[in-house]
Design a protein around this motif. Structure first.
Motif, PDB file in Angstrom:
ATOM      1  N   LEU A   1       0.830  -1.212   0.000  1.00  0.00           N
ATOM      2  CA  LEU A   1       0.000   0.000   0.000  1.00  0.00           C
ATOM      3  C   LEU A   1       0.863   1.260   0.000  1.00  0.00           C
ATOM      4  O   LEU A   1       0.540   2.247  -0.676  1.00  0.00           O
ATOM      5  N   GLY A   2       1.953   1.249   0.742  1.00  0.00           N
ATOM      6  CA  GLY A   2       2.852   2.412   0.763  1.00  0.00           C
ATOM      7  C   GLY A   2       3.478   2.674  -0.589  1.00  0.00           C
ATOM      8  O   GLY A   2       3.567   3.834  -1.031  1.00  0.00           O
ATOM      9  N   ILE A   3       3.905   1.621  -1.272  1.00  0.00           N
ATOM     10  CA  ILE A   3       4.485   1.778  -2.609  1.00  0.00           C
ATOM     11  C   ILE A   3       3.436   2.298  -3.585  1.00  0.00           C
ATOM     12  O   ILE A   3       3.711   3.188  -4.403  1.00  0.00           O
TER      13      ILE A   3
ATOM     14  N   GLY B   1      -6.768   3.262   3.259  1.00  0.00           N
ATOM     15  CA  GLY B   1      -7.037   3.003   4.678  1.00  0.00           C
ATOM     16  C   GLY B   1      -8.163   2.017   4.870  1.00  0.00           C
ATOM     17  O   GLY B   1      -8.098   1.124   5.720  1.00  0.00           O
ATOM     18  N   VAL B   2      -9.213   2.170   4.081  1.00  0.00           N
ATOM     19  CA  VAL B   2     -10.337   1.222   4.152  1.00  0.00           C
ATOM     20  C   VAL B   2      -9.881  -0.168   3.707  1.00  0.00           C
ATOM     21  O   VAL B   2     -10.231  -1.179   4.335  1.00  0.00           O
ATOM     22  N   ALA B   3      -9.101  -0.237   2.633  1.00  0.00           N
ATOM     23  CA  ALA B   3      -8.600  -1.534   2.163  1.00  0.00           C
ATOM     24  C   ALA B   3      -7.722  -2.188   3.222  1.00  0.00           C
ATOM     25  O   ALA B   3      -7.844  -3.391   3.485  1.00  0.00           O
ATOM     26  N   TYR B   4      -6.857  -1.413   3.854  1.00  0.00           N
ATOM     27  CA  TYR B   4      -5.989  -1.954   4.908  1.00  0.00           C
ATOM     28  C   TYR B   4      -6.816  -2.465   6.086  1.00  0.00           C
ATOM     29  O   TYR B   4      -6.572  -3.551   6.612  1.00  0.00           O
ATOM     30  N   THR B   5      -7.821  -1.686   6.480  1.00  0.00           N
ATOM     31  CA  THR B   5      -8.676  -2.089   7.597  1.00  0.00           C
ATOM     32  C   THR B   5      -9.442  -3.356   7.263  1.00  0.00           C
ATOM     33  O   THR B   5      -9.555  -4.265   8.102  1.00  0.00           O
ATOM     34  N   LEU B   6      -9.971  -3.445   6.046  1.00  0.00           N
ATOM     35  CA  LEU B   6     -10.709  -4.651   5.655  1.00  0.00           C
ATOM     36  C   LEU B   6      -9.804  -5.881   5.618  1.00  0.00           C
ATOM     37  O   LEU B   6     -10.201  -6.950   6.068  1.00  0.00           O
ATOM     38  N   VAL B   7      -8.606  -5.721   5.095  1.00  0.00           N
ATOM     39  CA  VAL B   7      -7.685  -6.855   5.037  1.00  0.00           C
ATOM     40  C   VAL B   7      -7.314  -7.308   6.444  1.00  0.00           C
ATOM     41  O   VAL B   7      -7.299  -8.504   6.740  1.00  0.00           O
ATOM     42  N   ARG B   8      -7.018  -6.369   7.327  1.00  0.00           N
ATOM     43  CA  ARG B   8      -6.689  -6.743   8.710  1.00  0.00           C
ATOM     44  C   ARG B   8      -7.873  -7.418   9.389  1.00  0.00           C
ATOM     45  O   ARG B   8      -7.699  -8.377  10.140  1.00  0.00           O
ATOM     46  N   TRP B   9      -9.093  -6.942   9.136  1.00  0.00           N
ATOM     47  CA  TRP B   9     -10.274  -7.520   9.763  1.00  0.00           C
ATOM     48  C   TRP B   9     -10.526  -8.931   9.228  1.00  0.00           C
ATOM     49  O   TRP B   9     -10.812  -9.846   9.994  1.00  0.00           O
ATOM     50  N   VAL B  10     -10.407  -9.099   7.912  1.00  0.00           N
ATOM     51  CA  VAL B  10     -10.661 -10.425   7.305  1.00  0.00           C
ATOM     52  C   VAL B  10      -9.655 -11.443   7.813  1.00  0.00           C
ATOM     53  O   VAL B  10     -10.006 -12.576   8.147  1.00  0.00           O
TER      54      VAL B  10
ATOM     55  N   VAL C   1      -8.487  11.263  -1.201  1.00  0.00           N
ATOM     56  CA  VAL C   1      -9.382  10.167  -1.604  1.00  0.00           C
ATOM     57  C   VAL C   1      -8.627   8.845  -1.680  1.00  0.00           C
ATOM     58  O   VAL C   1      -9.091   7.810  -1.182  1.00  0.00           O
ATOM     59  N   VAL C   2      -7.435   8.861  -2.278  1.00  0.00           N
ATOM     60  CA  VAL C   2      -6.643   7.636  -2.380  1.00  0.00           C
ATOM     61  C   VAL C   2      -6.222   7.155  -0.997  1.00  0.00           C
ATOM     62  O   VAL C   2      -6.239   5.956  -0.710  1.00  0.00           O
ATOM     63  N   ALA C   3      -5.851   8.077  -0.104  1.00  0.00           N
ATOM     64  CA  ALA C   3      -5.464   7.695   1.249  1.00  0.00           C
ATOM     65  C   ALA C   3      -6.631   7.054   2.000  1.00  0.00           C
ATOM     66  O   ALA C   3      -6.452   6.061   2.715  1.00  0.00           O
ATOM     67  N   VAL C   4      -7.831   7.604   1.820  1.00  0.00           N
ATOM     68  CA  VAL C   4      -9.009   7.024   2.481  1.00  0.00           C
ATOM     69  C   VAL C   4      -9.302   5.636   1.924  1.00  0.00           C
ATOM     70  O   VAL C   4      -9.579   4.688   2.680  1.00  0.00           O
ATOM     71  N   ILE C   5      -9.240   5.486   0.606  1.00  0.00           N
ATOM     72  CA  ILE C   5      -9.493   4.179  -0.003  1.00  0.00           C
ATOM     73  C   ILE C   5      -8.465   3.149   0.469  1.00  0.00           C
ATOM     74  O   ILE C   5      -8.815   2.007   0.803  1.00  0.00           O
TER      75      ILE C   5
END
Length: 101
Positions: free
Chosen positions: A50-52, A87-96, A81-85
């Protein structure tokens, strides 16, 4: 001779069934450890990916900040907008990956 075979047929079938069940139990494969290893590797590498990707987005949005007729507001909004998207992707991956099956 035929009568002896008929009487022993259920015993032979029961023996075959028991041996097949025992061999099926000893032949199980434990996939929990390799699956957990892959999960841990993915969870540890995902923020780096995600950082890259965010760095590529920043480089792509530099034209909004550096050009003569660039729109700074548009570039900033794109980055937010990209940072929010991400962040949501990171949160979803960690939750899953935190769910236990």
């Amino acid at each position: 001779m035929k009568r002896i075979f008929i009487k022993k047929k259920p015993l032979i079938l029961a023996t075959l069934l028991a041996t097949s069940l025992l061999s099926a139990q000893t032949g199980t494969i434990d996939l929990t450890t390799p699956a957990n290893d892959i999960k841990q590797q993915f969870v540890s590498v995902f923020p780096i990916i995600l950082g890259i990707a965010f760095m590529f987005v920043v480089i792509g949005n530099l034209k909004h900040f550096l050009s003569d007729n660039g729109d700074v507001k548009k570039g900033a909004i794109n980055l937010v907008v990209v940072a929010v998207i991400m962040g949501v992707a990171y949160t979803l991956v960690r939750w899953v990956f935190s769910l236990q099956i």
